[in-house]
Design an enzyme around this catalytic site. Structure first.
Site, short mmCIF file in Angstrom:
data_model
loop_
_atom_site.label_atom_id
_atom_site.label_comp_id
_atom_site.label_asym_id
_atom_site.label_seq_id
_atom_site.Cartn_x
_atom_site.Cartn_y
_atom_site.Cartn_z
N TYR A 1 4.62 11.62 -10.22
CA TYR A 1 3.69 10.80 -9.45
C TYR A 1 4.38 10.28 -8.18
O TYR A 1 3.83 10.39 -7.07
CB TYR A 1 3.20 9.64 -10.30
CG TYR A 1 2.18 8.76 -9.61
CD1 TYR A 1 0.85 9.15 -9.53
CD2 TYR A 1 2.54 7.52 -9.06
CE1 TYR A 1 -0.10 8.35 -8.91
CE2 TYR A 1 1.61 6.72 -8.44
CZ TYR A 1 0.29 7.13 -8.36
OH TYR A 1 -0.63 6.34 -7.74
N LYS B 1 3.31 11.30 -4.29
CA LYS B 1 2.82 10.31 -3.33
C LYS B 1 3.75 10.20 -2.12
O LYS B 1 3.28 9.97 -0.99
CB LYS B 1 2.67 8.95 -4.02
CG LYS B 1 1.55 8.92 -5.06
CD LYS B 1 0.19 9.26 -4.45
CE LYS B 1 -0.94 9.05 -5.43
NZ LYS B 1 -2.28 9.35 -4.85
#
Length: 255
Positions: A160, A164
């Site tokens: 994650y 990002k």
């Protein structure tokens, strides 16, 4: 009264991940500003209900296009369908994202690939295809929803955080290449957002307190905090803002 620079009447937007949480609030905020919408998510029935609600409440045109953004071909089809729905797009909000918490030593290739497909490849492909159409039209705004986890490491969020962080840089490249054609690209990076999912994960006071203590404003973000930032970046109010990552974290990243 909304200043005229925030008025999106006559504009057309695609919002991904639109049926739940932040995406639903984003769609409602843009519709309230007068924007016609293409809403997308995997839940076809949920999309149709959302589309009917937005038409009824705001009097805008709304098209629902179901798509699984972990599939590259489905992402390409979404781009084409969204552009066809109202003969072009003026705003693209890449909101859809997933997180699968795993310790670094437990990461598996399938999970890693799925997280990066949804969080990075899909917004990159949509940014390319929709951004290209915007460039040919001579104007547009792309807003990618990233996270403070793209700049601050979060345990058990290896894929994650990586996705990002890469999304912020992808946004800057979109801004660099599409800017000369009148297309702006920016990202927003919120802290924890108290959607239903955020409430489930962070609603327990004992768990939330240490995190909140690091936020100078003393609270997590509400969906509207992020949606208002996206509205600003989508609108003419941010006409000279390009390639920026707007942090919406109450000061967490500077504490």
């Amino acid at each position: 009264m909304i200043p005229t620079s925030f008025d999106l009447s006559g504009r057309r937007a695609l919002v991904t991940g639109a049926t739940q949480g932040l995406g639903r609030d984003l769609a409602g905020t843009l519709a309230a500003a007068g924007c016609d919408l293409v809403v997308s998510a995997r839940d076809r029935d949920g999309l149709e209900r959302l589309a009917a609600q937005l038409r009824s409440e705001h009097g805008v045109r709304v098209a629902a296009v179901a798509a699984d953004l972990s599939d590259a071909a489905a992402t390409e089809t979404l781009a084409a369908s969204a552009l066809d729905a109202f003969d072009g797009l003026d705003v693209l909000v890449n909101n859809a994202g997933i997180s699968v918490p795993q310790a670094v030593v437990d990461v598996d290739a399938a999970t890693w690939d799925r997280v990066l497909a949804v969080n990075l490849r899909a917004p990159a492909l949509l940014g390319s295809r929709v951004g290209g159409a915007m460039a040919r039209a001579g104007r547009g705004s792309i807003v990618n929803v990233s996270s403070v986890a793209g700049s601050l490491a979060l345990a058990e969020h290896f894929s994650y955080c990586a996705s990002k962080a890469a999304l912020v840089m992808a946004t800057k490249v979109l801004a660099l290449e599409l800017g000369p054609s009148g297309v702006r690209a920016n990202s927003v990076s919120p802290t924890v957002v108290m959607t239903e999912m955020g409430q489930r994960v962070w609603g327990e006071e004992a768990k939330a307190a240490p995190m909140i203590s690091r936020i100078p404003l003393g609270r997590f973000a509400q969906p509207g905090d992020v949606s208002d930032a996206v509205l600003f970046l989508a609108s003419d109010a941010s006409g000279m803002v390009n390639g920026v990552d707007l942090t919406v974290d109450g000061g967490f990243s500077v504490a």
